[in-house]
Scaffold this motif. Sequence first.
Motif, mmCIF file in Angstrom:
data_model
loop_
_atom_site.group_PDB
_atom_site.id
_atom_site.type_symbol
_atom_site.label_atom_id
_atom_site.label_comp_id
_atom_site.label_asym_id
_atom_site.label_seq_id
_atom_site.Cartn_x
_atom_site.Cartn_y
_atom_site.Cartn_z
ATOM 1 N N GLU A 114 0.833 -1.204 0.000
ATOM 2 C CA GLU A 114 0.000 0.000 0.000
ATOM 3 C C GLU A 114 0.864 1.249 0.000
ATOM 4 O OE1 GLU A 114 -2.697 -0.395 3.303
ATOM 5 O OE2 GLU A 114 -4.240 -1.273 1.999
ATOM 6 N N THR A 115 0.415 2.248 -0.753
ATOM 7 C CA THR A 115 1.116 3.523 -0.806
ATOM 8 C C THR A 115 0.126 4.596 -1.229
ATOM 9 O OG1 THR A 115 3.063 4.670 -1.691
ATOM 10 C CG2 THR A 115 1.837 3.259 -3.216
ATOM 11 N N GLY A 116 0.496 5.833 -1.100
ATOM 12 C CA GLY A 116 -0.381 6.928 -1.481
ATOM 13 C C GLY A 116 -0.246 7.269 -2.951
ATOM 14 N N VAL A 117 -1.381 7.436 -3.629
ATOM 15 C CA VAL A 117 -1.397 7.870 -5.019
ATOM 16 C C VAL A 117 -2.283 9.102 -5.125
ATOM 17 C CG1 VAL A 117 -0.983 5.550 -5.908
ATOM 18 C CG2 VAL A 117 -3.327 6.370 -5.664
ATOM 19 N N THR A 118 -2.002 9.929 -6.107
ATOM 20 C CA THR A 118 -2.689 11.209 -6.240
ATOM 21 C C THR A 118 -3.691 11.160 -7.380
ATOM 22 O OG1 THR A 118 -0.704 12.349 -5.454
ATOM 23 C CG2 THR A 118 -2.386 13.690 -6.554
ATOM 24 N N VAL A 119 -4.947 11.486 -7.081
ATOM 25 C CA VAL A 119 -5.980 11.565 -8.112
ATOM 26 C C VAL A 119 -5.626 12.693 -9.075
ATOM 27 C CG1 VAL A 119 -8.431 11.971 -8.555
ATOM 28 C CG2 VAL A 119 -7.715 10.653 -6.547
ATOM 29 N N ALA A 120 -5.721 12.441 -10.374
ATOM 30 C CA ALA A 120 -5.241 13.410 -11.365
ATOM 31 C C ALA A 120 -6.354 14.192 -12.032
ATOM 32 C CB ALA A 120 -4.417 12.691 -12.435
ATOM 33 N N THR A 121 -7.596 13.736 -11.982
ATOM 34 C CA THR A 121 -8.686 14.416 -12.686
ATOM 35 C C THR A 121 -9.921 14.471 -11.794
ATOM 36 O OG1 THR A 121 -9.416 12.329 -13.686
ATOM 37 C CG2 THR A 121 -7.884 13.680 -14.966
ATOM 38 N N GLY A 122 -10.867 15.302 -12.207
ATOM 39 C CA GLY A 122 -12.135 15.386 -11.505
ATOM 40 C C GLY A 122 -12.139 16.447 -10.423
ATOM 41 N N ALA A 123 -13.298 16.569 -9.738
ATOM 42 C CA ALA A 123 -13.463 17.604 -8.729
ATOM 43 C C ALA A 123 -12.507 17.423 -7.560
ATOM 44 C CB ALA A 123 -14.915 17.598 -8.230
ATOM 45 N N ASP A 124 -12.092 16.186 -7.306
ATOM 46 C CA ASP A 124 -11.173 15.943 -6.181
ATOM 47 C C ASP A 124 -9.741 15.727 -6.636
ATOM 48 O OD1 ASP A 124 -11.684 13.546 -7.405
ATOM 49 O OD2 ASP A 124 -11.810 12.384 -5.547
ATOM 50 N N ALA A 125 -9.386 16.290 -7.796
ATOM 51 C CA ALA A 125 -8.005 16.187 -8.276
ATOM 52 C C ALA A 125 -7.049 16.699 -7.208
ATOM 53 C CB ALA A 125 -7.840 16.978 -9.570
ATOM 54 N N GLY A 126 -5.986 15.965 -6.995
ATOM 55 C CA GLY A 126 -5.017 16.310 -5.968
ATOM 56 C C GLY A 126 -5.210 15.537 -4.689
ATOM 57 N N ARG A 127 -6.368 14.882 -4.538
ATOM 58 C CA ARG A 127 -6.597 14.060 -3.349
ATOM 59 C C ARG A 127 -5.652 12.869 -3.347
ATOM 60 N NH1 ARG A 127 -9.775 9.441 -2.513
ATOM 61 N NH2 ARG A 127 -10.737 9.663 -4.583
ATOM 62 N N VAL A 128 -5.110 12.549 -2.199
ATOM 63 C CA VAL A 128 -4.230 11.397 -2.048
ATOM 64 C C VAL A 128 -5.045 10.231 -1.492
ATOM 65 C CG1 VAL A 128 -2.198 10.455 -0.905
ATOM 66 C CG2 VAL A 128 -2.186 12.814 -1.734
ATOM 67 N N ALA A 129 -5.032 9.128 -2.212
ATOM 68 C CA ALA A 129 -5.743 7.920 -1.785
ATOM 69 C C ALA A 129 -4.728 6.822 -1.507
ATOM 70 C CB ALA A 129 -6.721 7.473 -2.879
#
Length: 377
Positions: free
Chosen positions: A83-98
Amino acid sequence: MNYFFYGTLCHAPLLERVLGRPADARAAMLADYRVAWAQGGDHPVILAAPGQAARGLLLEGLTEAEAARLDFYEGGFGYGWRETGVTVATGADAGRVAVARVYFPEGAAIAPGADWDLAAWEARFAAAAVETAGDCMALMGRMPAASVAARRGPMTVRAASRLRAHQGGQEAALRRRAGPEDVAVLSREAPYAKFFAVEDWRVAWRQFDGRMGAPVERAVFVSCDAVTVLPYDPQRDRVLLVEQFRAGPMARGDQGAWQLEAIAGRIDPGESPEEAGRREAMEEAGLRLGALLPVAGYYPSPGIITEYLYSYVGLADLPDGVAGVFGEAEEAEDIRGHLIGFDRMMDLVASGEIANAPLILTALWLQRERGRLRAGG
């Protein structure tokens, strides 16, 4: 559970085949990593690269059963997740780390090549990969991932052969033009499966009176599509034959296990028959071929074997001294070339010293076409 995919599973049809359903994934990035081609391979490898970012897809909310399917598929490649953190690249929550599971290679390091190119992989390898994934996932629960991994190469070659069969469009001017309802497959088992496989099929097929026949059992030896090429120099009117040890005649009890043949080899995934023929000519005889002239495409023994052959005559410059000993050492190949005149080859056909069907068939084709080729036609 969330997953981040950076390689072949970014191809939607492959991901669907593995998961068992369509997937609605989103663009995402994994910081401080890059994705490259595995050196000499047809798949990617991920490696640490501070300051860079691996682009891929984030798929969120998977079930335990879907996670198990992914683990089975990736485990066949020797990959495990962490498991590791990845960054959402598109959409209203772009930049969110999941937080997501990412598959990394386990065991020996895989040497990286050039930067990964998904579009290039899709153009050359995707169709066979999707077909192979279906075969692999059908073994889940019946065979451990490591055992599937041991056969992945032959399974991919078989899948590529099946795709060529689907696209072949063989003529049916005289024989039955069959539809999907004319053959019923009741069961299929593989009691032996390594480089080749033996399968037991229980099938029924439509009889010539229109009725479906009773189910019968048939054993099939599963091989892949292959190519044969006979190099021919029309100016010198000579050919190059290759000689090598063959297990088939040996197992039959034939003391003449060394056979005279055309250059031959299997067609690898992502290759056309012509590309395979040219590659094999370099590996087995050190030859660069000119035009490849199609002789025939055929099943050498359709009653028991899946193998389909593409045979060619390859125009070549064959001066004295061109024959030698070649072959791939890692494949235990020890292949000797023989440079002989056309008439000598036909004498060997007549005497029975040339005793394999692809070379006999090709020699007879060349006998018919030789005048035209020598005249420059």
